[in-house]
Design a protein around this motif. Structure first.
Motif, PDB file in Angstrom:
ATOM      1  N   SER A   1       0.832  -1.207   0.000  1.00 20.31           N
ATOM      2  CA  SER A   1       0.000   0.000   0.000  1.00 20.31           C
ATOM      3  C   SER A   1       0.863   1.253   0.000  1.00 20.31           C
ATOM      4  CB  SER A   1      -0.920  -0.008   1.217  1.00 20.31           C
ATOM      5  OG  SER A   1      -1.696   1.168   1.251  1.00 20.31           O
ATOM      6  N   ALA A   2       1.916   1.266   0.817  1.00 25.10           N
ATOM      7  CA  ALA A   2       2.811   2.423   0.879  1.00 25.10           C
ATOM      8  C   ALA A   2       3.523   2.616  -0.457  1.00 25.10           C
ATOM      9  CB  ALA A   2       3.824   2.243   2.004  1.00 25.10           C
ATOM     10  N   ASN A   3       3.950   1.522  -1.084  1.00 26.16           N
ATOM     11  CA  ASN A   3       4.609   1.619  -2.386  1.00 26.16           C
ATOM     12  C   ASN A   3       3.660   2.161  -3.437  1.00 26.16           C
ATOM     13  OD1 ASN A   3       7.046   0.673  -1.407  1.00 26.16           O
ATOM     14  ND2 ASN A   3       6.611  -1.447  -1.962  1.00 26.16           N
ATOM     15  N   HIS A   4       2.410   1.749  -3.388  1.00 25.33           N
ATOM     16  CA  HIS A   4       1.405   2.224  -4.338  1.00 25.33           C
ATOM     17  C   HIS A   4       1.200   3.733  -4.183  1.00 25.33           C
ATOM     18  CE1 HIS A   4      -2.097   2.237  -6.897  1.00 25.33           C
ATOM     19  NE2 HIS A   4      -2.765   2.848  -5.942  1.00 25.33           N
ATOM     20  N   VAL A   5       1.096   4.196  -2.951  1.00 26.86           N
ATOM     21  CA  VAL A   5       0.918   5.623  -2.687  1.00 26.86           C
ATOM     22  C   VAL A   5       2.144   6.402  -3.156  1.00 26.86           C
ATOM     23  CG1 VAL A   5       0.718   7.356  -0.866  1.00 26.86           C
ATOM     24  CG2 VAL A   5      -0.715   5.313  -0.807  1.00 26.86           C
ATOM     25  N   ASN A   6       3.340   5.900  -2.844  1.00 28.78           N
ATOM     26  CA  ASN A   6       4.576   6.577  -3.259  1.00 28.78           C
ATOM     27  C   ASN A   6       4.685   6.645  -4.779  1.00 28.78           C
ATOM     28  OD1 ASN A   6       5.335   7.025  -0.620  1.00 28.78           O
ATOM     29  ND2 ASN A   6       6.609   5.204  -0.510  1.00 28.78           N
ATOM     30  N   ASP A   7       4.326   5.558  -5.474  1.00 26.89           N
ATOM     31  CA  ASP A   7       4.370   5.555  -6.936  1.00 26.89           C
ATOM     32  C   ASP A   7       3.398   6.582  -7.501  1.00 26.89           C
ATOM     33  OD1 ASP A   7       6.253   3.557  -6.911  1.00 26.89           O
ATOM     34  OD2 ASP A   7       4.826   1.943  -7.364  1.00 26.89           O
ATOM     35  N   ARG A   8       2.214   6.650  -6.939  1.00 30.44           N
ATOM     36  CA  ARG A   8       1.205   7.600  -7.402  1.00 30.44           C
ATOM     37  C   ARG A   8       1.677   9.031  -7.169  1.00 30.44           C
ATOM     38  NH1 ARG A   8      -4.210   6.539  -4.770  1.00 30.44           N
ATOM     39  NH2 ARG A   8      -3.052   7.352  -3.037  1.00 30.44           N
ATOM     40  N   GLU A   9       2.289   9.292  -6.024  1.00 33.39           N
ATOM     41  CA  GLU A   9       2.781  10.642  -5.731  1.00 33.39           C
ATOM     42  C   GLU A   9       3.906  11.040  -6.677  1.00 33.39           C
ATOM     43  OE1 GLU A   9       3.816  10.443  -1.608  1.00 33.39           O
ATOM     44  OE2 GLU A   9       1.734  10.702  -0.957  1.00 33.39           O
ATOM     45  N   ARG A  10       4.753  10.080  -7.059  1.00 30.52           N
ATOM     46  CA  ARG A  10       5.835  10.386  -8.001  1.00 30.52           C
ATOM     47  C   ARG A  10       5.284  10.706  -9.388  1.00 30.52           C
ATOM     48  NH1 ARG A  10       9.140   6.561  -5.035  1.00 30.52           N
ATOM     49  NH2 ARG A  10       8.142   4.866  -6.129  1.00 30.52           N
ATOM     50  N   ARG A  11       4.230  10.014  -9.789  1.00 28.29           N
ATOM     51  CA  ARG A  11       3.644  10.253 -11.107  1.00 28.29           C
ATOM     52  C   ARG A  11       2.863  11.556 -11.159  1.00 28.29           C
ATOM     53  NH1 ARG A  11       2.312   4.726 -10.675  1.00 28.29           N
ATOM     54  NH2 ARG A  11       0.175   5.300 -10.194  1.00 28.29           N
ATOM     55  N   ASN A  12       2.226  11.928 -10.041  1.00 21.42           N
ATOM     56  CA  ASN A  12       1.365  13.110 -10.002  1.00 21.42           C
ATOM     57  C   ASN A  12       1.731  13.998  -8.822  1.00 21.42           C
ATOM     58  OD1 ASN A  12      -0.313  12.089 -12.165  1.00 21.42           O
ATOM     59  ND2 ASN A  12      -1.181  10.682 -10.672  1.00 21.42           N
ATOM     60  N   PRO A  13       2.876  14.656  -8.850  1.00 28.14           N
ATOM     61  CA  PRO A  13       3.326  15.430  -7.689  1.00 28.14           C
ATOM     62  C   PRO A  13       2.428  16.637  -7.368  1.00 28.14           C
ATOM     63  CG  PRO A  13       4.756  15.797  -9.563  1.00 28.14           C
ATOM     64  CD  PRO A  13       3.800  14.703  -9.960  1.00 28.14           C
ATOM     65  N   ASP A  14       1.652  17.123  -8.315  1.00 27.85           N
ATOM     66  CA  ASP A  14       0.825  18.315  -8.086  1.00 27.85           C
ATOM     67  C   ASP A  14      -0.509  18.002  -7.435  1.00 27.85           C
ATOM     68  OD1 ASP A  14       2.791  19.866  -9.251  1.00 27.85           O
ATOM     69  OD2 ASP A  14       1.914  19.633 -11.258  1.00 27.85           O
ATOM     70  N   THR A  15      -0.845  16.729  -7.223  1.00 27.86           N
ATOM     71  CA  THR A  15      -2.143  16.371  -6.650  1.00 27.86           C
ATOM     72  C   THR A  15      -2.125  16.309  -5.142  1.00 27.86           C
ATOM     73  OG1 THR A  15      -1.705  14.016  -6.899  1.00 27.86           O
ATOM     74  CG2 THR A  15      -2.874  15.132  -8.707  1.00 27.86           C
ATOM     75  N   ASN A  16      -1.011  16.575  -4.489  1.00 32.69           N
ATOM     76  CA  ASN A  16      -0.922  16.495  -3.017  1.00 32.69           C
ATOM     77  C   ASN A  16      -1.430  17.743  -2.375  1.00 32.69           C
ATOM     78  OD1 ASN A  16       0.177  13.993  -3.228  1.00 32.69           O
ATOM     79  ND2 ASN A  16       2.278  14.719  -3.161  1.00 32.69           N
TER      80      ASN A  16
END
Length: 75
Positions: A60-75
């Motif tokens: 789950s943590a890896n999935h979140v980290n991957d998503r954040e790397r792909r879409n850094p502006d959505t945080n």
């Protein structure tokens, strides 16, 4: 070290899944296999359930980290 053996209800309580979900995961090979003590009694090794939970948390943590790397502006 002696591994504590957990009943299905104890496993359900610890992981937050019901019986059907556990058995489906057993069927598809994504959940630790229980130890059989006769035709009607099964138990899971506590250490295997803890390891499985850790794997789920890590995935789950890896999935979140991957998503954040792909879409850094959505945080």
């Amino acid at each position: 070290m002696i591994d504590h053996m957990l009943t299905r209800r104890e496993v359900e309580s610890r992981i937050g899944l019901g019986r059907s979900s556990i058995y489906q995961r057993l069927k598809d090979g994504s959940f630790p296999q229980p130890v059989r003590y006769g035709s009607r009694t099964i138990r899971w090794k506590e250490s295997q359930i803890i390891a499985w939970l850790k794997e789920q948390e890590d995935a789950s943590a890896n999935h979140v980290n991957d998503r954040e790397r792909r879409n850094p502006d959505t945080n």
